[in-house]
Motif scaffolding. Structure first.
Motif, PDB file in Angstrom:
ATOM      1  N   PHE A 139       0.824  -1.207   0.000  1.00  0.00           N
ATOM      2  CA  PHE A 139       0.000   0.000   0.000  1.00  0.00           C
ATOM      3  C   PHE A 139       0.863   1.263   0.000  1.00  0.00           C
ATOM      4  CE2 PHE A 139      -2.846  -3.202   1.813  1.00  0.00           C
ATOM      5  CZ  PHE A 139      -3.999  -2.989   1.082  1.00  0.00           C
ATOM      6  N   GLY A 140       2.061   1.174   0.569  1.00  0.00           N
ATOM      7  CA  GLY A 140       2.937   2.322   0.680  1.00  0.00           C
ATOM      8  C   GLY A 140       3.908   2.505  -0.466  1.00  0.00           C
ATOM      9  N   GLU A 141       3.708   1.788  -1.573  1.00  0.00           N
ATOM     10  CA  GLU A 141       4.614   1.900  -2.721  1.00  0.00           C
ATOM     11  C   GLU A 141       4.722   3.347  -3.193  1.00  0.00           C
ATOM     12  OE1 GLU A 141       7.279   1.377  -4.451  1.00  0.00           O
ATOM     13  OE2 GLU A 141       6.714  -0.716  -4.744  1.00  0.00           O
ATOM     14  N   PHE A 142       5.876   3.697  -3.754  1.00  0.00           N
ATOM     15  CA  PHE A 142       6.118   5.042  -4.275  1.00  0.00           C
ATOM     16  C   PHE A 142       5.898   5.076  -5.783  1.00  0.00           C
ATOM     17  CE2 PHE A 142       8.697   8.405  -6.080  1.00  0.00           C
ATOM     18  CZ  PHE A 142       8.498   9.468  -5.208  1.00  0.00           C
ATOM     19  N   PRO A 143       5.202   6.071  -6.325  1.00  0.00           N
ATOM     20  CA  PRO A 143       4.545   7.170  -5.614  1.00  0.00           C
ATOM     21  C   PRO A 143       3.194   6.786  -5.038  1.00  0.00           C
ATOM     22  CG  PRO A 143       4.262   7.431  -7.971  1.00  0.00           C
ATOM     23  CD  PRO A 143       5.138   6.234  -7.790  1.00  0.00           C
ATOM     24  N   GLU A 144       2.667   5.621  -5.462  1.00  0.00           N
ATOM     25  CA  GLU A 144       1.417   5.113  -4.920  1.00  0.00           C
ATOM     26  C   GLU A 144       1.331   3.619  -5.190  1.00  0.00           C
ATOM     27  OE1 GLU A 144      -1.773   7.074  -6.882  1.00  0.00           O
ATOM     28  OE2 GLU A 144      -1.228   6.336  -8.876  1.00  0.00           O
ATOM     29  N   MET A 145       0.356   2.968  -4.593  1.00  0.00           N
ATOM     30  CA  MET A 145       0.167   1.535  -4.793  1.00  0.00           C
ATOM     31  C   MET A 145       0.001   1.225  -6.277  1.00  0.00           C
ATOM     32  SD  MET A 145      -2.741  -0.874  -3.005  1.00  0.00           S
ATOM     33  CE  MET A 145      -2.480  -2.638  -2.793  1.00  0.00           C
ATOM     34  N   LEU A 146       0.616   0.128  -6.742  1.00  0.00           N
ATOM     35  CA  LEU A 146       0.484  -0.260  -8.135  1.00  0.00           C
ATOM     36  C   LEU A 146      -0.991  -0.488  -8.477  1.00  0.00           C
ATOM     37  CD1 LEU A 146       3.421  -2.789  -8.680  1.00  0.00           C
ATOM     38  CD2 LEU A 146       3.309  -0.390  -9.366  1.00  0.00           C
ATOM     39  N   PRO A 147      -1.474   0.044  -9.595  1.00  0.00           N
ATOM     40  CA  PRO A 147      -2.894  -0.084  -9.934  1.00  0.00           C
ATOM     41  C   PRO A 147      -3.403  -1.525  -9.922  1.00  0.00           C
ATOM     42  CG  PRO A 147      -1.839   1.500 -11.396  1.00  0.00           C
ATOM     43  CD  PRO A 147      -0.742   0.859 -10.582  1.00  0.00           C
ATOM     44  N   LYS A 148      -2.601  -2.466 -10.449  1.00  0.00           N
ATOM     45  CA  LYS A 148      -3.042  -3.857 -10.464  1.00  0.00           C
ATOM     46  C   LYS A 148      -3.097  -4.436  -9.054  1.00  0.00           C
ATOM     47  CE  LYS A 148      -4.201  -5.087 -14.584  1.00  0.00           C
ATOM     48  NZ  LYS A 148      -5.582  -5.600 -14.855  1.00  0.00           N
ATOM     49  N   GLY A 149      -2.159  -4.039  -8.192  1.00  0.00           N
ATOM     50  CA  GLY A 149      -2.202  -4.485  -6.809  1.00  0.00           C
ATOM     51  C   GLY A 149      -3.467  -4.021  -6.113  1.00  0.00           C
ATOM     52  N   LYS A 150      -3.832  -2.771  -6.343  1.00  0.00           N
ATOM     53  CA  LYS A 150      -5.072  -2.219  -5.787  1.00  0.00           C
ATOM     54  C   LYS A 150      -6.284  -2.961  -6.342  1.00  0.00           C
ATOM     55  CE  LYS A 150      -7.589   2.202  -5.523  1.00  0.00           C
ATOM     56  NZ  LYS A 150      -8.756   1.863  -6.378  1.00  0.00           N
ATOM     57  N   GLU A 151      -6.270  -3.219  -7.654  1.00  0.00           N
ATOM     58  CA  GLU A 151      -7.378  -3.928  -8.286  1.00  0.00           C
ATOM     59  C   GLU A 151      -7.547  -5.326  -7.700  1.00  0.00           C
ATOM     60  OE1 GLU A 151      -8.109  -6.008 -12.623  1.00  0.00           O
ATOM     61  OE2 GLU A 151      -7.198  -4.008 -12.595  1.00  0.00           O
ATOM     62  N   TYR A 152      -6.451  -6.070  -7.564  1.00  0.00           N
ATOM     63  CA  TYR A 152      -6.546  -7.429  -7.046  1.00  0.00           C
ATOM     64  C   TYR A 152      -7.057  -7.442  -5.602  1.00  0.00           C
ATOM     65  CZ  TYR A 152      -3.676  -8.679 -11.130  1.00  0.00           C
ATOM     66  OH  TYR A 152      -3.202  -8.851 -12.405  1.00  0.00           O
ATOM     67  N   PHE A 153      -6.633  -6.460  -4.810  1.00  0.00           N
ATOM     68  CA  PHE A 153      -7.099  -6.346  -3.427  1.00  0.00           C
ATOM     69  C   PHE A 153      -8.606  -6.104  -3.386  1.00  0.00           C
ATOM     70  CE2 PHE A 153      -8.164  -3.295  -0.013  1.00  0.00           C
ATOM     71  CZ  PHE A 153      -7.863  -4.042   1.106  1.00  0.00           C
ATOM     72  N   GLU A 154      -9.069  -5.139  -4.164  1.00  0.00           N
ATOM     73  CA  GLU A 154     -10.490  -4.792  -4.131  1.00  0.00           C
ATOM     74  C   GLU A 154     -11.352  -5.877  -4.764  1.00  0.00           C
ATOM     75  OE1 GLU A 154     -10.534   0.035  -3.883  1.00  0.00           O
ATOM     76  OE2 GLU A 154     -10.531  -0.844  -5.902  1.00  0.00           O
ATOM     77  N   ASP A 155     -10.827  -6.571  -5.755  1.00  0.00           N
ATOM     78  CA  ASP A 155     -11.573  -7.687  -6.353  1.00  0.00           C
ATOM     79  C   ASP A 155     -11.973  -8.709  -5.302  1.00  0.00           C
ATOM     80  OD1 ASP A 155     -11.467  -6.691  -8.919  1.00  0.00           O
ATOM     81  OD2 ASP A 155      -9.847  -8.009  -9.590  1.00  0.00           O
ATOM     82  N   ILE A 156     -11.037  -8.983  -4.378  1.00  0.00           N
ATOM     83  CA  ILE A 156     -11.258 -10.056  -3.411  1.00  0.00           C
ATOM     84  C   ILE A 156     -11.989  -9.576  -2.167  1.00  0.00           C
ATOM     85  CG2 ILE A 156     -10.125 -11.760  -1.943  1.00  0.00           C
ATOM     86  CD1 ILE A 156     -10.024 -12.386  -4.940  1.00  0.00           C
ATOM     87  N   VAL A 157     -11.499  -8.542  -1.506  1.00  0.00           N
ATOM     88  CA  VAL A 157     -12.073  -8.168  -0.201  1.00  0.00           C
ATOM     89  C   VAL A 157     -13.236  -7.197  -0.305  1.00  0.00           C
ATOM     90  CG1 VAL A 157      -9.924  -8.641   1.020  1.00  0.00           C
ATOM     91  CG2 VAL A 157     -10.406  -6.315   0.235  1.00  0.00           C
ATOM     92  N   LYS A 158     -13.309  -6.440  -1.403  1.00  0.00           N
ATOM     93  CA  LYS A 158     -14.486  -5.599  -1.632  1.00  0.00           C
ATOM     94  C   LYS A 158     -15.488  -6.283  -2.549  1.00  0.00           C
ATOM     95  CE  LYS A 158     -13.265  -0.775  -0.794  1.00  0.00           C
ATOM     96  NZ  LYS A 158     -13.239   0.590  -1.376  1.00  0.00           N
ATOM     97  N   LEU A 159     -15.145  -7.484  -2.991  1.00  0.00           N
ATOM     98  CA  LEU A 159     -16.003  -8.324  -3.813  1.00  0.00           C
ATOM     99  C   LEU A 159     -16.392  -7.633  -5.121  1.00  0.00           C
ATOM    100  CD1 LEU A 159     -16.812 -11.190  -3.203  1.00  0.00           C
ATOM    101  CD2 LEU A 159     -19.037 -10.394  -2.432  1.00  0.00           C
ATOM    102  N   LYS A 160     -15.391  -6.969  -5.744  1.00  0.00           N
ATOM    103  CA  LYS A 160     -15.647  -6.339  -7.031  1.00  0.00           C
ATOM    104  C   LYS A 160     -15.663  -7.355  -8.163  1.00  0.00           C
ATOM    105  CE  LYS A 160     -14.366  -1.575  -6.133  1.00  0.00           C
ATOM    106  NZ  LYS A 160     -13.635  -0.384  -6.636  1.00  0.00           N
ATOM    107  N   LYS A 161     -15.176  -8.548  -7.870  1.00  0.00           N
ATOM    108  CA  LYS A 161     -15.245  -9.645  -8.842  1.00  0.00           C
ATOM    109  C   LYS A 161     -15.811 -10.860  -8.125  1.00  0.00           C
ATOM    110  CE  LYS A 161     -12.154  -9.947 -12.061  1.00  0.00           C
ATOM    111  NZ  LYS A 161     -10.877 -10.165 -12.811  1.00  0.00           N
ATOM    112  N   ARG A 162     -16.808 -11.495  -8.708  1.00  0.00           N
ATOM    113  CA  ARG A 162     -17.468 -12.624  -8.078  1.00  0.00           C
ATOM    114  C   ARG A 162     -17.020 -13.934  -8.699  1.00  0.00           C
ATOM    115  NH1 ARG A 162     -21.950 -11.412  -4.895  1.00  0.00           N
ATOM    116  NH2 ARG A 162     -21.534 -13.564  -4.250  1.00  0.00           N
ATOM    117  N   ALA A 163     -16.844 -14.936  -7.832  1.00  0.00           N
ATOM    118  CA  ALA A 163     -16.503 -16.279  -8.293  1.00  0.00           C
ATOM    119  C   ALA A 163     -17.711 -16.903  -9.004  1.00  0.00           C
ATOM    120  CB  ALA A 163     -16.080 -17.129  -7.104  1.00  0.00           C
ATOM    121  N   PRO A 164     -17.433 -17.809  -9.963  1.00  0.00           N
ATOM    122  CA  PRO A 164     -16.104 -18.302 -10.360  1.00  0.00           C
ATOM    123  C   PRO A 164     -15.434 -17.388 -11.384  1.00  0.00           C
ATOM    124  CG  PRO A 164     -17.800 -19.511 -11.530  1.00  0.00           C
ATOM    125  CD  PRO A 164     -18.525 -18.571 -10.610  1.00  0.00           C
ATOM    126  N   PHE A 165     -14.125 -17.242 -11.267  1.00  0.00           N
ATOM    127  CA  PHE A 165     -13.358 -16.508 -12.268  1.00  0.00           C
ATOM    128  C   PHE A 165     -11.920 -17.004 -12.265  1.00  0.00           C
ATOM    129  CE2 PHE A 165     -12.915 -14.015  -8.389  1.00  0.00           C
ATOM    130  CZ  PHE A 165     -11.564 -13.702  -8.364  1.00  0.00           C
TER     131      PHE A 165
END
Length: 334
Positions: A139-165
């Protein structure tokens, strides 16, 4: 099997420092990580060890365990995320209040040394835990979190992507190491060479695993999950060929490769082959021998970036013939 609820904007995230004192050693990067979470819509509660340092660790064993328990007891806290790994999270395993966590499930996330906590909690409670980003390195990456890292995090814990995938293979990745206290540019990205089939086959099972080196600190204990029929994932960082032979052989003599249904091996950050006339993948096959399980290597999980979030305990399908990993269920409840 228990699952926490999906995270949503306005939820409170508790921050733990169960081993290395990264918030003290890398203050600016730590603050940037907290700010990133706030930008993503979360409130923050810093754990009691976030400002502590005792040489290689943040605080005493009991204090670090109490930091976790305080956040477990706080019903406003919906997720607990580690600042970083280290070497000694296994010290805390006897002192966590697993019974209370069973009654009030939360998202628990980290990687590397935090493997001990993630697998220990899963083994003792059946609660899905999450092998994913930590505050300082991710999360503290410079200058900001990598976009794909943020996407993968939100896909799983914010349920932005639903299984199966099926998980995607990122187009780019990096293992570049820069001084966190003097970093003035983003890391250089390299073309992703893709995931590698070491042994063909197709298997379905519970996703269990983490950092291979960390497992040696609690394997065989009551805090290590049963692996029968699992899709087992392992990854490591900054090790050499000799250490990997030892660690992989530990799994071999413990009977792990005879129990699991399939094996996923993450990219190894800063690997030293010691001039060996064989590759790490060749060593893996040499050690595993004739055990007929599907094996997929070079997967984006762990210490390289961006990395997928692996919910420990969910059912997944590993098709090593096609080179795919499919999540068959969500790691959280809607």
């Amino acid at each position: 099997m228990l699952k926490p609820n999906a995270l949503k904007n306005g939820d409170t995230v508790g921050i733990i420092t169960p081993s290395s004192p990264a918030p003290v050693l890398f203050k600016e990067r730590y603050r940037r990580g907290l700010t990133q979470l706030e930008k993503m819509g979360f409130k923050i509660i810093e754990g009691s060890c976030s400002k502590e340092i005792q040489a290689y660790r943040s605080s005493s064993i009991r204090a670090r365990a109490e930091e976790i328990n305080e956040l477990i007891y706080n019903d406003d806290v919906k997720a607990i995320i580690s600042t970083i790994g280290g070497l000694n999270s296994n010290s805390l395993l006897p002192y966590i209040d697993y019974e209370y966590l069973k009654s009030s499930p939360k998202v628990v996330m980290g990687y590397s040394d935090v493997t001990a906590l993630l697998l220990g909690i899963y083994a003792k409670t059946g609660l899905t835990t999450f092998y994913g980003p930590a505050i300082v390195p991710s999360f503290g990456e410079f200058p900001e979190m990598l976009p794909k890292g943020k996407e993968y995090f939100e896909d799983i814990v914010k349920l932005k992507k639903r299984a199966p995938f099926s998980l995607e293979v990122p187009l780019e990745w990096t293992e570049e190491r820069l001084d966190w206290n003097s970093q003035i540019r983003g890391k250089e990205m390299s073309k992703n060479e893709g995931w590698i089939t070491l042994r063909e086959g197709n298997a379905t099972g519970r996703l269990i695993g983490g950092n291979l080196n960390t497992m040696s600190g609690f394997m065989g204990s009551e805090f290590f999950p049963i692996l029968k029929g699992a899709i087992f994932f392992i990854e490591d960082s900054s090790k050499d060929m000799a250490i990997q032979e030892r660690s992989l052989s530990m799994l071999k003599v413990a009977g792990v490769f005879d129990e699991i249904a399939g094996l996923i091996i993450g990219k190894h950050e800063h690997f030293n082959d010691l001039g060996s006339p064989f590759s790490l993948n060749e060593l893996i096959i040499e050690i595993i021998g004739d055990t007929n399980i599907p094996i997929l290597s070079n997967v984006d999980i762990g210490h390289t970036f961006p990395s997928h979030v692996f919910p420990i305990g969910i059912e997944v399908n590993l098709d090593a013939t096609k080179g795919t990993i499919m999540f068959l269920e969500d790691g959280v409840y809607e």
